[in-house]
Design a protein around this motif. Structure first.
Motif, PDB file in Angstrom:
ATOM      1  N   THR A 149       0.834  -1.201   0.000  1.00 23.53           N
ATOM      2  CA  THR A 149       0.000   0.000   0.000  1.00 23.53           C
ATOM      3  C   THR A 149       0.870   1.253   0.000  1.00 23.53           C
ATOM      4  N   GLY A 150       1.943   1.238   0.759  1.00 23.76           N
ATOM      5  CA  GLY A 150       2.853   2.381   0.783  1.00 23.76           C
ATOM      6  C   GLY A 150       3.473   2.646  -0.579  1.00 23.76           C
TER       7      GLY A 150
ATOM      8  N   TRP B  97       2.252   1.657  -3.503  1.00 21.88           N
ATOM      9  CA  TRP B  97       1.151   2.034  -4.398  1.00 21.88           C
ATOM     10  C   TRP B  97       0.772   3.502  -4.202  1.00 21.88           C
ATOM     11  N   GLN B  98       0.618   3.915  -2.948  1.00 23.78           N
ATOM     12  CA  GLN B  98       0.195   5.284  -2.661  1.00 23.78           C
ATOM     13  C   GLN B  98       1.266   6.315  -3.042  1.00 23.78           C
ATOM     14  N   ALA B  99       2.525   5.895  -3.109  1.00 21.37           N
ATOM     15  CA  ALA B  99       3.599   6.804  -3.498  1.00 21.37           C
ATOM     16  C   ALA B  99       3.627   7.060  -5.006  1.00 21.37           C
TER      17      ALA B  99
ATOM     18  N   ALA C 130      -1.099   9.811  -8.736  1.00 18.76           N
ATOM     19  CA  ALA C 130      -2.525   9.465  -8.736  1.00 18.76           C
ATOM     20  C   ALA C 130      -3.011   9.034 -10.114  1.00 18.76           C
TER      21      ALA C 130
ATOM     22  N   ARG D 174      -2.385   5.403 -10.768  1.00 15.54           N
ATOM     23  CA  ARG D 174      -3.202   4.486  -9.969  1.00 15.54           C
ATOM     24  C   ARG D 174      -4.665   4.487 -10.374  1.00 15.54           C
TER      25      ARG D 174
ATOM     26  N   MET E  94      -6.414  -4.079  -1.608  1.00 14.58           N
ATOM     27  CA  MET E  94      -5.974  -2.949  -2.424  1.00 14.58           C
ATOM     28  C   MET E  94      -6.766  -2.777  -3.720  1.00 14.58           C
TER      29      MET E  94
END
Length: 136
Positions: free
Chosen positions: A22-23, A25-27, A30, A33, A58
């Motif tokens: 998740t870390g 992916w979130q980095a 946008a 993603r 996720m």
């Protein structure tokens, strides 16, 4: 297509893998993603249930790869002595990300390690992605 590649030891717990993935992916930006993606690892990890848990949480498609699928992506990757000893491949996370992202994929992140797991992200150069194998 964006793909996360992960590798994890038998001591890794689902929460550790989810937190790490998740870390990473979130980095990512946008816009990268926006359309979802895949999370991939070696097929022999299927029975652990960890990849499925991370994928479900996720909203990513789980992909299981065989060692020959990762072999072409070994040169130039961050080597791991532990991965090489365990599975005969010096890179699992980076190679899995590249294989699952599809043709002309490039790494978006290097390998990140935490809690017995590794994760990397890649973007495919085409809309078509790796045609992964489903187990019968």
């Amino acid at each position: 297509m964006i793909a996360l590649g992960v590798g994890f030891s038998s001591r890794c717990e689902a929460r550790d893998l989810v937190e790490l993935a998740t870390g990473v992916w979130q980095a990512l930006p946008a816009d990268a993603r926006r359309d979802g993606g895949r999370i991939a690892t070696l097929a022999h990890k299927r029975d652990s249930g960890l990849l499925e848990a991370a994928a479900r949480q996720m909203g990513l498609e789980p992909v299981y790869l065989e060692p020959p699928d990762l072999a072409p992506f070994q040169p130039g990757r961050t080597p791991s002595a532990a991965a090489e000893a365990a599975v005969g491949l010096a890179s699992v996370a980076e190679a899995a990300a590249l294989a699952a992202a599809g043709p002309d994929a490039t790494l978006l992140t290097g390998r990140t390690t935490s809690g017995g797991a590794t994760c990397a992200a890649a973007r495919g150069g085409h809309d078509t992605a790796f045609n992964h194998r489903e187990e019968p």
